[in-house]
Scaffold this motif. Structure first.
Motif, mmCIF file in Angstrom:
data_model
loop_
_atom_site.group_PDB
_atom_site.id
_atom_site.type_symbol
_atom_site.label_atom_id
_atom_site.label_comp_id
_atom_site.label_asym_id
_atom_site.label_seq_id
_atom_site.Cartn_x
_atom_site.Cartn_y
_atom_site.Cartn_z
ATOM 1 N N PRO A 174 0.809 -1.234 0.000
ATOM 2 C CA PRO A 174 0.000 0.000 0.000
ATOM 3 C C PRO A 174 0.838 1.278 0.000
ATOM 4 C CG PRO A 174 -0.772 -1.554 1.657
ATOM 5 C CD PRO A 174 0.554 -2.048 1.200
ATOM 6 N N GLY A 175 2.153 1.141 0.170
ATOM 7 C CA GLY A 175 3.007 2.318 0.123
ATOM 8 C C GLY A 175 3.364 2.901 1.462
ATOM 9 N N GLN A 176 3.314 2.080 2.521
ATOM 10 C CA GLN A 176 3.652 2.551 3.849
ATOM 11 C C GLN A 176 4.813 1.744 4.435
ATOM 12 O OE1 GLN A 176 -0.431 2.414 5.639
ATOM 13 N NE2 GLN A 176 0.061 4.521 6.210
ATOM 14 N N CYS A 177 5.647 2.437 5.189
ATOM 15 C CA CYS A 177 6.802 1.823 5.837
ATOM 16 C C CYS A 177 6.422 1.518 7.286
ATOM 17 C CB CYS A 177 7.994 2.784 5.770
ATOM 18 S SG CYS A 177 9.519 2.149 6.494
ATOM 19 N N ASN A 178 6.091 0.248 7.563
ATOM 20 C CA ASN A 178 5.628 -0.079 8.908
ATOM 21 C C ASN A 178 6.800 -0.343 9.840
ATOM 22 O OD1 ASN A 178 6.201 -3.068 9.173
ATOM 23 N ND2 ASN A 178 4.961 -3.100 7.308
ATOM 24 N N THR A 179 6.516 -0.299 11.127
ATOM 25 C CA THR A 179 7.567 -0.395 12.147
ATOM 26 C C THR A 179 7.869 -1.833 12.561
ATOM 27 O OG1 THR A 179 5.905 -0.065 13.877
ATOM 28 C CG2 THR A 179 7.069 1.886 13.069
ATOM 29 N N ARG A 180 7.292 -2.806 11.887
ATOM 30 C CA ARG A 180 7.543 -4.206 12.233
ATOM 31 C C ARG A 180 8.803 -4.717 11.519
ATOM 32 N NH1 ARG A 180 2.080 -4.183 11.243
ATOM 33 N NH2 ARG A 180 2.347 -5.314 9.284
ATOM 34 N N GLN A 181 9.851 -3.972 11.642
ATOM 35 C CA GLN A 181 11.140 -4.378 11.088
ATOM 36 C C GLN A 181 12.229 -3.810 11.981
ATOM 37 O OE1 GLN A 181 11.904 -2.480 7.144
ATOM 38 N NE2 GLN A 181 9.958 -1.420 7.453
ATOM 39 N N ASP A 182 13.338 -4.509 12.001
ATOM 40 C CA ASP A 182 14.413 -4.162 12.935
ATOM 41 C C ASP A 182 15.317 -3.074 12.369
ATOM 42 O OD1 ASP A 182 13.547 -6.078 14.753
ATOM 43 O OD2 ASP A 182 14.778 -7.655 13.828
ATOM 44 N N LEU A 183 15.862 -2.295 13.283
ATOM 45 C CA LEU A 183 16.888 -1.317 12.946
ATOM 46 C C LEU A 183 18.257 -1.905 13.288
ATOM 47 C CD1 LEU A 183 15.258 1.874 14.532
ATOM 48 C CD2 LEU A 183 15.536 1.442 12.076
ATOM 49 N N PRO A 184 19.284 -1.583 12.524
ATOM 50 C CA PRO A 184 20.635 -2.020 12.914
ATOM 51 C C PRO A 184 20.973 -1.511 14.316
ATOM 52 C CG PRO A 184 20.635 -1.182 10.664
ATOM 53 C CD PRO A 184 19.280 -0.867 11.231
ATOM 54 N N ASP A 185 21.759 -2.271 15.037
ATOM 55 C CA ASP A 185 22.077 -1.914 16.415
ATOM 56 C C ASP A 185 22.775 -0.567 16.528
ATOM 57 O OD1 ASP A 185 20.964 -4.259 17.305
ATOM 58 O OD2 ASP A 185 22.863 -5.355 17.361
ATOM 59 N N ASP A 186 23.510 -0.171 15.489
ATOM 60 C CA ASP A 186 24.266 1.079 15.567
ATOM 61 C C ASP A 186 23.561 2.241 14.864
ATOM 62 O OD1 ASP A 186 24.576 0.228 12.953
ATOM 63 O OD2 ASP A 186 26.691 0.806 12.815
ATOM 64 N N THR A 187 22.256 2.121 14.668
ATOM 65 C CA THR A 187 21.514 3.192 13.985
ATOM 66 C C THR A 187 21.595 4.489 14.790
ATOM 67 O OG1 THR A 187 19.969 1.668 12.925
ATOM 68 C CG2 THR A 187 19.251 3.951 13.170
ATOM 69 N N ARG A 188 22.011 5.569 14.135
ATOM 70 C CA ARG A 188 22.080 6.874 14.785
ATOM 71 C C ARG A 188 20.975 7.806 14.328
ATOM 72 N NH1 ARG A 188 23.801 11.111 11.734
ATOM 73 N NH2 ARG A 188 24.990 10.743 9.821
ATOM 74 N N LEU A 189 20.398 7.517 13.137
ATOM 75 C CA LEU A 189 19.381 8.396 12.561
ATOM 76 C C LEU A 189 18.406 7.568 11.740
ATOM 77 C CD1 LEU A 189 18.435 11.364 11.993
ATOM 78 C CD2 LEU A 189 19.922 11.305 9.968
ATOM 79 N N VAL A 190 17.109 7.824 11.936
ATOM 80 C CA VAL A 190 16.054 7.173 11.159
ATOM 81 C C VAL A 190 15.350 8.249 10.343
ATOM 82 C CG1 VAL A 190 13.925 5.818 11.251
ATOM 83 C CG2 VAL A 190 15.758 5.371 12.902
ATOM 84 N N CYS A 191 15.158 7.989 9.057
ATOM 85 C CA CYS A 191 14.543 8.960 8.153
ATOM 86 C C CYS A 191 13.314 8.358 7.487
ATOM 87 C CB CYS A 191 15.528 9.393 7.071
ATOM 88 S SG CYS A 191 17.160 9.887 7.646
ATOM 89 N N VAL A 192 12.152 8.893 7.806
ATOM 90 C CA VAL A 192 10.905 8.469 7.161
ATOM 91 C C VAL A 192 10.089 9.714 6.856
ATOM 92 C CG1 VAL A 192 8.789 7.106 7.356
ATOM 93 C CG2 VAL A 192 10.912 6.247 8.374
ATOM 94 N N MET A 193 9.739 9.902 5.600
ATOM 95 C CA MET A 193 8.975 11.075 5.184
ATOM 96 C C MET A 193 7.527 10.975 5.657
ATOM 97 S SD MET A 193 8.636 10.075 1.098
ATOM 98 C CE MET A 193 9.545 11.511 0.693
ATOM 99 N N GLN A 194 6.839 12.098 5.758
ATOM 100 C CA GLN A 194 5.455 12.067 6.229
ATOM 101 C C GLN A 194 4.470 11.765 5.106
ATOM 102 O OE1 GLN A 194 4.314 15.361 8.698
ATOM 103 N NE2 GLN A 194 2.285 14.554 9.093
ATOM 104 N N VAL A 195 4.647 12.399 3.960
ATOM 105 C CA VAL A 195 3.808 12.141 2.789
ATOM 106 C C VAL A 195 4.730 11.925 1.601
ATOM 107 C CG1 VAL A 195 2.057 13.069 1.223
ATOM 108 C CG2 VAL A 195 1.892 13.540 3.675
ATOM 109 N N ASN A 196 4.560 10.799 0.910
ATOM 110 C CA ASN A 196 5.449 10.521 -0.208
ATOM 111 C C ASN A 196 5.152 11.433 -1.395
ATOM 112 O OD1 ASN A 196 5.855 8.695 -2.931
ATOM 113 N ND2 ASN A 196 7.505 8.481 -1.432
#
Length: 358
Positions: free
Chosen positions: A117-139
């Motif tokens: 449907p075009g959405q990035c859901n949170t049911r996925q893991d981030l790398p342990d060393d993630t310092r920044l997460v980038c997700v746009m509000q409206v594509n």
């Protein structure tokens, strides 16, 4: 001509144009002063900038500051490069290239998957060393609204900062919380060449462009009172009429969906900004369609990548084949679009598509 490319840029609001004119004075005027000068003309120009800063800030969450930039691309670069070194930058597969390319260039990066449907859901893991997460509000290509509130929480839980590209959201819907938010004035009826990065209080950035350090020591270069005044006026107008604009766009959307009923919608029907209609007809030759309907301004995808010949990375990310992606068009409409223009454009586009035997 009929303009249906609001995701690429929007018409300049009359209020924004009026706000800019004083600061474009030539010889004999008093509005051309350098806002960083200590004399009277400089102070007047600076006052105009600070008024606009307040107007722009009024559509952001509280407890943050607005840093003016040359546009959203610069704002995103400042956020990604200025928020730290080392660690991984995680970003959704449908981010603008200003995020994706910058994240890759800045060091380690990680791509977050996006569902059909075009959405990035949170049911996925981030790398342990993630310092920044980038997700746009409206594509920007398919208009889908992302679960940014949830991603902000997930980033915080991982000890990372959260950056939101709100270019297509600001002035249209409420901008949700983040650590940093990037916007561009020409996407909400302001002038081109000016944008901003909102930074939450307590978030430290370092300078990525050296010079005079005019904007809080983070962004060097003389600010343009005219562009910033126009941006501020556009923000104030968007705030005043946000609900009115939303209802108006909903009416245009309903009619457009009727008129293009035999096309397939790309992305979610509900979880999207309804001023973005990204649709396809399998087998469509989009280049021929655009040539046959030259008086209607629409897009074969993102204007930023037009002419590349590559299928949209956004449409590919939601599961479309190369052929399906290349058979898609994007129609964008908003405040100054009329119902008559939607109907006329639909008639011409549908007729041209049918002439291809579709």
């Amino acid at each position: 001509m009929i303009y249906l490319d609001y995701q690429a840029t929007t018409p300049l609001a009359p209020e924004a144009r009026d706000a800019m004119l004083r600061w474009l004075d030539g010889p004999g005027g008093t509005g051309f002063g350098n806002p960083h000068s200590a004399h009277r003309m400089g102070r007047q120009a600076r006052a105009a900038i600070e008024l606009a800063r307040d107007q722009v800030a009024a559509l952001f969450p509280p407890n943050g500051r607005v840093i003016f930039t040359g546009g959203a691309t610069e704002a995103l670069n400042l956020a990604i490069r200025g928020s730290g070194r080392g660690g991984t930058v995680s970003y959704s597969a449908i981010e603008h290239s200003a995020v994706g390319d910058t994240a890759q260039d800045a060091g380690k990066s990680h791509v977050l998957n996006v569902a059909n449907p075009g959405q990035c859901n949170t049911r996925q893991d981030l790398p342990d060393d993630t310092r920044l997460v980038c997700v746009m509000q409206v594509n920007n290509e398919i208009g889908t609204i992302q679960p940014t509130i949830e991603w902000h929480r997930k980033a915080k839980g991982a000890g990372a900062l959260f950056l939101c590209d709100a270019v297509q959201a600001y002035g249209r819907i409420e901008v949700t919380g983040a650590d940093m938010i990037a916007i561009s004035a020409h996407k909400f009826h302001g002038p081109k060449g000016i944008g901003a990065l909102w930074v939450r209080d307590g978030v430290d950035l370092h300078e990525v462009q050296t010079g005079g350090g005019q904007e809080f020591g983070l962004r060097s270069g003389t600010l343009s009172p005219a562009l910033i005044a126009g941006m501020g006026a556009a923000a104030a107008e968007a705030k005043e009429r946000m609900e009115q604009d939303r209802e108006y766009v909903e009416n245009l959307w309903r009619r457009a969906r009727e008129l293009f009923g035999n096309w397939t919608l790309n992305g979610s029907e509900e979880a999207r900004w309804h001023g973005n209609l990204n649709i396809r007809r399998d087998g469509l030759d989009v280049a021929r369609l655009m040539s046959d309907v030259r008086d209607v301004m629409f897009s074969a995808g993102s204007a930023c990548a037009s002419g590349s010949g590559r299928p949209s990375h956004v449409l590919k990310a939601i599961g479309l084949s190369d052929r399906q992606a290349k058979s898609s068009i994007r129609l964008g409409f908003g405040r100054y679009t009329t119902l008559e223009e939607i109907e006329a454009a639909a008639g011409r586009i549908n007729a041209a598509a049918e002439a291809q035997g579709l």
